[in-house]
Design a protein around this motif. Structure first.
Motif, PDB file in Angstrom:
ATOM      1  N   SER A  69      58.534  77.980  33.133  1.00 16.37           N
ATOM      2  CA  SER A  69      57.125  78.220  33.444  1.00 16.37           C
ATOM      3  C   SER A  69      56.228  77.927  32.248  1.00 16.37           C
ATOM      4  O   SER A  69      55.050  77.600  32.416  1.00 16.37           O
ATOM      5  CB  SER A  69      56.917  79.658  33.912  1.00 16.37           C
ATOM      6  OG  SER A  69      57.235  80.576  32.876  1.00 16.37           O
ATOM      7  N   ASP A  70      56.769  78.019  31.033  1.00 14.02           N
ATOM      8  CA  ASP A  70      55.986  77.744  29.828  1.00 14.02           C
ATOM      9  C   ASP A  70      55.769  76.254  29.597  1.00 14.02           C
ATOM     10  O   ASP A  70      55.064  75.869  28.662  1.00 14.02           O
ATOM     11  CB  ASP A  70      56.680  78.335  28.597  1.00 14.02           C
ATOM     12  CG  ASP A  70      56.661  79.854  28.596  1.00 14.02           C
ATOM     13  OD1 ASP A  70      55.716  80.430  29.168  1.00 14.02           O
ATOM     14  OD2 ASP A  70      57.591  80.459  28.032  1.00 14.02           O
ATOM     15  N   VAL A  75      51.886  74.813  27.985  1.00 13.73           N
ATOM     16  CA  VAL A  75      50.762  75.237  28.829  1.00 13.73           C
ATOM     17  C   VAL A  75      50.334  76.635  28.413  1.00 13.73           C
ATOM     18  O   VAL A  75      51.149  77.436  27.946  1.00 13.73           O
ATOM     19  CB  VAL A  75      51.128  75.220  30.335  1.00 13.73           C
ATOM     20  CG1 VAL A  75      51.470  73.807  30.789  1.00 13.73           C
ATOM     21  CG2 VAL A  75      52.280  76.175  30.628  1.00 13.73           C
ATOM     22  N   GLN A  76      49.067  76.916  28.585  1.00 11.79           N
ATOM     23  CA  GLN A  76      48.544  78.244  28.281  1.00 11.79           C
ATOM     24  C   GLN A  76      48.521  79.139  29.512  1.00 11.79           C
ATOM     25  O   GLN A  76      48.651  80.358  29.411  1.00 11.79           O
ATOM     26  CB  GLN A  76      47.130  78.126  27.696  1.00 11.79           C
ATOM     27  CG  GLN A  76      47.088  77.455  26.332  1.00 11.79           C
ATOM     28  CD  GLN A  76      45.683  77.415  25.760  1.00 11.79           C
ATOM     29  OE1 GLN A  76      44.691  77.479  26.493  1.00 11.79           O
ATOM     30  NE2 GLN A  76      45.581  77.301  24.442  1.00 11.79           N
ATOM     31  N   ALA A  77      48.364  78.533  30.681  1.00 14.91           N
ATOM     32  CA  ALA A  77      48.342  79.284  31.938  1.00 14.91           C
ATOM     33  C   ALA A  77      49.424  78.740  32.859  1.00 14.91           C
ATOM     34  O   ALA A  77      49.592  77.520  32.979  1.00 14.91           O
ATOM     35  CB  ALA A  77      46.973  79.166  32.606  1.00 14.91           C
ATOM     36  N   HIS A  78      50.166  79.639  33.487  1.00 11.92           N
ATOM     37  CA  HIS A  78      51.242  79.229  34.376  1.00 11.92           C
ATOM     38  C   HIS A  78      50.692  78.662  35.684  1.00 11.92           C
ATOM     39  O   HIS A  78      49.625  79.069  36.164  1.00 11.92           O
ATOM     40  CB  HIS A  78      52.161  80.407  34.676  1.00 11.92           C
ATOM     41  CG  HIS A  78      52.917  80.882  33.470  1.00 11.92           C
ATOM     42  ND1 HIS A  78      53.435  82.157  33.372  1.00 11.92           N
ATOM     43  CD2 HIS A  78      53.238  80.260  32.314  1.00 11.92           C
ATOM     44  CE1 HIS A  78      54.049  82.299  32.207  1.00 11.92           C
ATOM     45  NE2 HIS A  78      53.938  81.166  31.552  1.00 11.92           N
ATOM     46  N   THR A  79      51.446  77.745  36.265  1.00 17.21           N
ATOM     47  CA  THR A  79      51.096  77.163  37.561  1.00 17.21           C
ATOM     48  C   THR A  79      51.731  77.995  38.668  1.00 17.21           C
ATOM     49  O   THR A  79      52.926  78.278  38.634  1.00 17.21           O
ATOM     50  CB  THR A  79      51.608  75.714  37.655  1.00 17.21           C
ATOM     51  OG1 THR A  79      51.054  74.948  36.586  1.00 17.21           O
ATOM     52  CG2 THR A  79      51.228  75.092  38.992  1.00 17.21           C
ATOM     53  N   SER A  80      50.950  78.395  39.650  1.00 16.68           N
ATOM     54  CA  SER A  80      51.465  79.245  40.726  1.00 16.68           C
ATOM     55  C   SER A  80      52.136  78.397  41.808  1.00 16.68           C
ATOM     56  O   SER A  80      51.955  77.173  41.888  1.00 16.68           O
ATOM     57  CB  SER A  80      50.332  80.052  41.352  1.00 16.68           C
ATOM     58  OG  SER A  80      49.470  79.202  42.093  1.00 16.68           O
ATOM     59  N   GLU A 121      49.394  76.689  43.929  1.00 15.29           N
ATOM     60  CA  GLU A 121      48.835  75.477  43.323  1.00 15.29           C
ATOM     61  C   GLU A 121      49.798  74.301  43.458  1.00 15.29           C
ATOM     62  O   GLU A 121      49.380  73.174  43.736  1.00 15.29           O
ATOM     63  CB  GLU A 121      48.562  75.730  41.838  1.00 15.29           C
ATOM     64  CG  GLU A 121      47.435  76.684  41.534  1.00 15.29           C
ATOM     65  CD  GLU A 121      47.329  76.924  40.042  1.00 15.29           C
ATOM     66  OE1 GLU A 121      46.524  76.219  39.389  1.00 15.29           O
ATOM     67  OE2 GLU A 121      48.049  77.796  39.520  1.00 15.29           O
ATOM     68  N   THR A 177      49.976  83.450  44.483  1.00 12.21           N
ATOM     69  CA  THR A 177      49.518  83.309  43.099  1.00 12.21           C
ATOM     70  C   THR A 177      50.619  83.557  42.071  1.00 12.21           C
ATOM     71  O   THR A 177      50.372  83.470  40.871  1.00 12.21           O
ATOM     72  CB  THR A 177      48.372  84.299  42.835  1.00 12.21           C
ATOM     73  OG1 THR A 177      48.824  85.631  43.118  1.00 12.21           O
ATOM     74  CG2 THR A 177      47.171  83.970  43.714  1.00 12.21           C
ATOM     75  N   GLU A 178      51.830  83.861  42.527  1.00 11.61           N
ATOM     76  CA  GLU A 178      52.931  84.132  41.603  1.00 11.61           C
ATOM     77  C   GLU A 178      53.675  82.844  41.258  1.00 11.61           C
ATOM     78  O   GLU A 178      53.494  81.798  41.890  1.00 11.61           O
ATOM     79  CB  GLU A 178      53.924  85.115  42.239  1.00 11.61           C
ATOM     80  CG  GLU A 178      53.361  86.470  42.596  1.00 11.61           C
ATOM     81  CD  GLU A 178      54.432  87.361  43.208  1.00 11.61           C
ATOM     82  OE1 GLU A 178      55.628  87.191  42.853  1.00 11.61           O
ATOM     83  OE2 GLU A 178      54.086  88.189  44.051  1.00 11.61           O
TER      84      GLU A 178
END
Length: 335
Positions: A152-153, A183-188, A191, A213-214
């Protein structure tokens, strides 16, 4: 050093190799025992040298192209704890680790990457495996780095922790740094799957994506002794059902215009994601073709290393190998 080269054993669907290619490495040979996995790689990279064979029977003397490579990569089948070592599958998994170490003896790559379960890195049950690898590799001049990455990172919409061993010849080992998150924000999940879910005009695609959103739970491909495609253990299935996903089987295609997503209706109102959509959750390109039936395709996907993780590892290794080699015989392995 010029172009960097690699050999990939237990290649599976090619996730690790694809990532290494994106990091600038050129493959000399990819090896896997599963025919469908080899067919997958050949379909997507017809010019790659792919060998359908058992690593336990592989003799590099018959394949001189594997000598003088920069990297030996191995996305090995998942090891089990010492408590299950008496099982045939566990014995086979350990033998593949041993075969990889012996291949290092023969090939002498400048770097080695082994990817496996996160507990491979620090759980006491796996200390004998780590000790074996340390003993086999250190006297050949390698320094070992053990660490855990979460896919996820690196932009993968999945909570997927992976244990990694990177071993480099000592003259380059001091320059190696484990990959840092990209990445700074994880992709759900929402998305990642929304474009595919819209592809047949499903009107609820965005509504479903907005509540998903998880991160996806870890995909598990299983083995030959496992049944058909499976979402995993009960806890994993519960996480999927909270996102309104049907967990008893995979769908054959994205929902059409007439499907009503309504979890209050029970199973009939749940979204059935497809095997191809699980490939998106692993970060494979949408055009990546998987050979075989539904079960064979999902096993390849669930057992794969996400390409983005392979790319991050490849870039980290390449940065170390591009540094001028040092005389650092005193360098010691990380614990």
């Amino acid at each position: 050093m010029g172009d960097l080269t690699f050999v990939d054993v237990c290649s599976g669907a090619g996730g690790l190799a694809l990532g290494l290619e994106q990091a600038g490495f050129t493959p000399r040979l990819l090896l896997d025992i599963e025919r469908y996995a080899c067919d997958t790689i050949k379909a997507n990279r017809p010019r790659w040298n792919v060998l359908a064979a058992d690593l336990l029977d592989f003799d590099p003397v018959d394949h001189p192209e594997v000598y003088d490579v920069d990297l030996l990569a191995a996305g090995l089948p998942r090891v089990r704890s010492i408590a299950t070592m008496g099982r045939r599958a566990s014995d086979s998994e350990l033998r593949l680790i041993e075969a990889t170490a012996y291949l290092v003896h023969a090939v002498q790559p400048r770097a080695l990457v082994i990817e496996n379960v996160p507990t491979f890195v620090d759980e006491d049950d796996f200390a004998p495996i780590r000790d074996f690898l340390r003993q086999e590799l250190e006297h050949l001049g390698y320094a070992l780095n053990w660490f855990v990455l979460n896919a996820s990172d690196f932009g993968i919409p999945q909570d997927r922790r992976q244990g990694v061993l990177v071993a480099l010849k000592r003259q380059w080992a001091g320059s190696f740094r484990p990959p840092r998150p990209t990445v700074q924000a994880h992709t759900s999940v929402g998305e990642a799957l929304a474009p595919s879910l819209r592809s047949r005009g499903w009107p609820d695609a965005d509504r479903w994506a907005a509540q998903a959103t998880e991160l996806a739970p870890t995909l598990v491909g299983g083995s030959k002794t496992h049944g058909g495609p499976d979402f995993g253990p009960s806890g994993t299935k519960a996480r999927w059902r909270r996102m309104g996903v049907y967990t008893k089987s995979f769908g054959n295609e994205p929902p059409g215009t007439d499907f009503e997503w309504d979890p209050s209706l029970g199973d009939d109102g749940l979204l059935r994601i497809t095997v191809e959509q699980t490939a998106l959750l692993q970060g494979f390109p949408e055009h990546w073709h998987f050979a075989g039936g539904k079960t064979a395709r999902y096993r390849q996907i669930g057992n794969a290393a996400p390409p983005a993780v392979g790319e991050a590892l490849g870039r980290a290794v390449a940065e170390a190998l591009w540094e001028p080699p040092l005389s650092n015989a005193g360098y010691t392995s990380s614990p």
